[in-house]
Write a protein that holds these residues in place. Structure first.
Motif, mmCIF file in Angstrom:
data_model
loop_
_atom_site.group_PDB
_atom_site.id
_atom_site.type_symbol
_atom_site.label_atom_id
_atom_site.label_comp_id
_atom_site.label_asym_id
_atom_site.label_seq_id
_atom_site.Cartn_x
_atom_site.Cartn_y
_atom_site.Cartn_z
ATOM 1 N N SER A 75 -6.027 60.067 55.873
ATOM 2 C CA SER A 75 -6.179 59.614 54.491
ATOM 3 C C SER A 75 -6.355 60.837 53.601
ATOM 4 N N LYS A 76 -5.728 60.804 52.416
ATOM 5 C CA LYS A 76 -5.900 61.912 51.474
ATOM 6 C C LYS A 76 -6.910 61.545 50.401
ATOM 7 N N LYS A 77 -7.474 60.337 50.503
ATOM 8 C CA LYS A 77 -8.368 59.883 49.437
ATOM 9 C C LYS A 77 -9.822 59.783 49.864
ATOM 10 N N LYS A 139 -5.294 73.065 58.986
ATOM 11 C CA LYS A 139 -3.973 72.416 59.038
ATOM 12 C C LYS A 139 -3.388 72.285 57.645
ATOM 13 N N THR A 140 -2.200 72.773 57.422
ATOM 14 C CA THR A 140 -1.455 72.457 56.208
ATOM 15 C C THR A 140 -0.108 73.157 56.220
ATOM 16 N N ILE A 141 0.893 72.459 55.689
ATOM 17 C CA ILE A 141 2.201 73.123 55.553
ATOM 18 C C ILE A 141 2.109 74.212 54.489
ATOM 19 N N ASP A 142 1.120 74.112 53.591
ATOM 20 C CA ASP A 142 1.042 75.038 52.447
ATOM 21 C C ASP A 142 0.614 76.453 52.841
ATOM 22 N N ASN A 143 0.010 76.609 54.004
ATOM 23 C CA ASN A 143 -0.459 77.919 54.506
ATOM 24 C C ASN A 143 -1.496 78.555 53.577
ATOM 25 N N VAL A 183 10.398 73.175 46.321
ATOM 26 C CA VAL A 183 9.696 73.024 47.600
ATOM 27 C C VAL A 183 8.203 72.786 47.351
ATOM 28 N N MET A 184 7.524 72.298 48.374
ATOM 29 C CA MET A 184 6.081 72.030 48.252
ATOM 30 C C MET A 184 5.279 73.326 48.346
ATOM 31 N N GLY A 185 3.968 73.199 48.478
ATOM 32 C CA GLY A 185 3.107 74.377 48.609
ATOM 33 C C GLY A 185 1.868 74.296 47.752
ATOM 34 N N HIS A 186 1.813 73.233 46.915
ATOM 35 C CA HIS A 186 0.681 73.037 46.007
ATOM 36 C C HIS A 186 0.518 74.255 45.122
ATOM 37 N N LYS A 187 -0.667 74.857 45.031
ATOM 38 C CA LYS A 187 -0.824 75.969 44.085
ATOM 39 C C LYS A 187 -0.544 77.333 44.712
ATOM 40 N N SER A 236 8.748 76.796 43.653
ATOM 41 C CA SER A 236 7.576 76.147 44.229
ATOM 42 C C SER A 236 7.101 75.064 43.257
ATOM 43 N N GLU A 237 6.646 73.940 43.778
ATOM 44 C CA GLU A 237 6.211 72.839 42.901
ATOM 45 C C GLU A 237 5.095 73.274 41.945
ATOM 46 N N GLY A 238 4.382 74.330 42.300
ATOM 47 C CA GLY A 238 3.252 74.779 41.465
ATOM 48 C C GLY A 238 3.617 75.920 40.515
ATOM 49 N N ILE A 259 -4.637 65.853 41.472
ATOM 50 C CA ILE A 259 -3.339 66.284 40.934
ATOM 51 C C ILE A 259 -2.259 66.325 42.016
ATOM 52 N N ARG A 260 -1.152 65.605 41.773
ATOM 53 C CA ARG A 260 0.018 65.712 42.646
ATOM 54 C C ARG A 260 1.115 66.387 41.836
ATOM 55 N N LEU A 261 1.536 67.535 42.322
ATOM 56 C CA LEU A 261 2.531 68.319 41.590
ATOM 57 C C LEU A 261 3.946 67.816 41.888
ATOM 58 N N GLY A 286 10.501 67.750 48.869
ATOM 59 C CA GLY A 286 9.429 66.757 49.008
ATOM 60 C C GLY A 286 8.850 66.602 50.408
ATOM 61 N N HIS A 287 8.582 65.352 50.767
ATOM 62 C CA HIS A 287 7.866 65.069 52.020
ATOM 63 C C HIS A 287 8.702 65.293 53.275
ATOM 64 N N LEU A 288 10.001 65.557 53.090
ATOM 65 C CA LEU A 288 10.819 65.923 54.260
ATOM 66 C C LEU A 288 10.176 67.101 54.978
ATOM 67 N N GLN A 289 9.548 67.984 54.172
ATOM 68 C CA GLN A 289 8.956 69.211 54.729
ATOM 69 C C GLN A 289 7.746 68.941 55.621
ATOM 70 N N ARG A 290 7.201 67.714 55.543
ATOM 71 C CA ARG A 290 6.009 67.399 56.352
ATOM 72 C C ARG A 290 6.358 66.572 57.593
ATOM 73 N N GLY A 291 7.641 66.137 57.671
ATOM 74 C CA GLY A 291 7.958 65.182 58.734
ATOM 75 C C GLY A 291 8.608 65.797 59.955
HETATM 76 O O1 F6P Z 1 -0.935 69.843 51.013
HETATM 77 C C1 F6P Z 1 0.254 69.384 51.524
HETATM 78 C C2 F6P Z 1 1.133 68.796 50.438
HETATM 79 O O2 F6P Z 1 2.351 68.386 51.038
HETATM 80 C C3 F6P Z 1 1.404 69.720 49.251
HETATM 81 O O3 F6P Z 1 2.371 70.691 49.519
HETATM 82 C C4 F6P Z 1 1.801 68.720 48.200
HETATM 83 O O4 F6P Z 1 1.512 69.242 46.923
HETATM 84 C C5 F6P Z 1 0.936 67.523 48.505
HETATM 85 O O5 F6P Z 1 0.523 67.657 49.848
HETATM 86 C C6 F6P Z 1 1.620 66.197 48.318
HETATM 87 O O6 F6P Z 1 0.683 65.179 48.438
HETATM 88 P P1 F6P Z 1 1.020 63.644 48.702
HETATM 89 O O7 F6P Z 1 1.323 63.488 50.159
HETATM 90 O O8 F6P Z 1 -0.227 62.935 48.304
HETATM 91 O O9 F6P Z 1 2.191 63.286 47.852
#
Ligand code: F6P
Length: 363
Positions: A75-77, A139-143, A183-187, A236-238, A259-261, A286-291
């Motif tokens: 859960s992210k919440k 753990k995170t794809i964002d490193n 691409v993702m990466g948050h900030k 980068s999304e940020g 915040i979701r970028l 997007g989320h392809l990078q996490r799957g």
């Molecule tokens: O922290 C991992 C990450 O994929 C970030 O790169 C991205 O900003 C965020 O999570 C996306 O979040 P959500 O899965 O809530 O859309």
């Protein structure tokens, strides 16, 4: 008879390739080498508050090394210290940490292993301060976690992004277009920097280096003048313009980091097309990078981290996570993690290298 030690594993925050490899490593070593009993907490901190868990056996963690996502759910919440409760449209927050800790006590644990990013590990640190014997695995794809040189999931995310950008390259060339890949990466700009460097992106935009639109446009036009009638921009999304703001896609009020970028690629696309007159398209990875399955590198890293954390439990190194320094595994205080994201340093050698091959950072 000696009582068996019991440990629990929890996965929190966004999923990421390699989590199951960590679960497997922790559980297999704990069960086979240390004769421990292993419990899986379901759906991250939700499971802690609602007392949802299941037994993990040697057999049911077998065959998950290559599996994406997390078999435990996440859960992210959920945050036990500020638990979101929604009644219709009304959202309130309650401190349910006492209940979460009571649920943990009932499980009679030697340790709770928290696998997560800065949010999850920050909560883990609070639980530790409240008496829970916690150990962490970053753990995170964002490193972007402080205290470790690398996180598992990053290598896979970069590989997926590179595969995407490589495919974009041929269509950009055929149509003489500017193609923007977000691409993702948050900030933090790690994914953009590494995937941009590996795929030969002409322009790489990262949050750490605010860009100047005119410089980007000039770079694209210069390439055109030299006969390179296409350009690849990895953003980068940020990323944000000098003096400007990041683009927010949505706010998730229940989340500790709401915040979701996302969307900077489309904003840039319109602006660049207008300034240069060149046809521009945007693709969001997007989320392809996490799957999907983790790369061999991430499987190995996850296995190293997971097995080491079991030693940390034996040594009672609670309140710490396992990190990577150069190629060695180290113990890092969870306190360090809560001090914000680990962004790309401006003197990072890869920035220098890609500048030398003509890549532009928009500044
Ligand atoms: O922290 C991992 C990450 O994929 C970030 O790169 C991205 O900003 C965020 O999570 C996306 O979040 P959500 O899965 O809530 O859309």
């Amino acid at each position: 008879m000696k009582k068996k030690k019991r440990i629990a594993i929890l996965t929190g925050g966004g999923d990421c390739p390699g989590i199951n490899a960590v679960i497997r490593a922790v559980a297999k070593k704990a069960i086979s080498e240390k004769d421990m009993a292993v419990i899986g907490i379901k759906d991250g901190y939700v499971g802690l508050v609602h007392n949802r868990h299941r037994k993990l056996t040697y057999n049911n963690v077998s065959g998950i090394l290559t599996l994406g996502g997390t078999i435990l759910g996440t859960s992210k919440k959920a945050n036990p210290y500020r638990y979101a409760i929604k009644k219709g449209k009304k959202l309130t927050f309650k401190d349910l940490s006492t209940l979460a800790i009571k649920n943990l006590k009932r499980l009679d644990l030697t340790s709770l292993v928290c696998i997560g990013g800065d949010g999850t590990l920050g909560i883990a640190y609070r639980l530790f301060k409240d008496g829970v014997p916690v150990v962490g695995v970053p753990k995170t794809i964002d490193n972007d976690i402080r205290g470790t040189d690398i996180t598992f999931g990053f290598d896979t995310a970069v590989q997926i992004a590179v595969e995407g950008i490589d495919r974009i390259h041929s269509t950009a060339q055929s149509h003489h277009r500017i193609m923007i890949v977000e691409v993702m990466g948050h900030k933090a700009g790690w994914i953009a920097l590494y995937s941009g460097a590996a795929s030969g992106g002409d322009i790489i935009l990262v949050p750490e280096i605010p860009y100047n639109l005119d410089i980007i446009a000039e770079k694209v036009k210069e390439r055109h003048r030299k006969g390179k009638r296409f350009s690849i921009i990895v953003v980068s999304e940020g990323a944000k313009p000098k003096g400007g703001k990041i683009v927010i896609q949505r706010m998730v009020k229940e989340s500790a980091d709401p915040i979701r970028l996302g969307g900077i690629g489309f904003v840039l696309g319109e602006q660049i097309e207008e300034i240069t007159g060149l046809e521009t398209r945007t693709v969001v990875m997007g989320h392809l990078q996490r799957g999907g399955p983790p790369t061999p590198f991430d499987r190995i890293l996850a296995t190293r981290l997971g097995t080491r954390v079991v030693d940390m439990i034996e040594n009672k190194e609670f309140g710490h996570m396992v990190g990577v320094k150069k190629d060695s595994l180290i113990k890092v205080s969870l306190k360090k993690v809560s001090k914000g994201p680990r962004t790309v340093p401006l003197n990072h050698p890869l920035i220098k290298s890609v500048l030398s091959v003509g890549t532009c950072f928009g500044c």
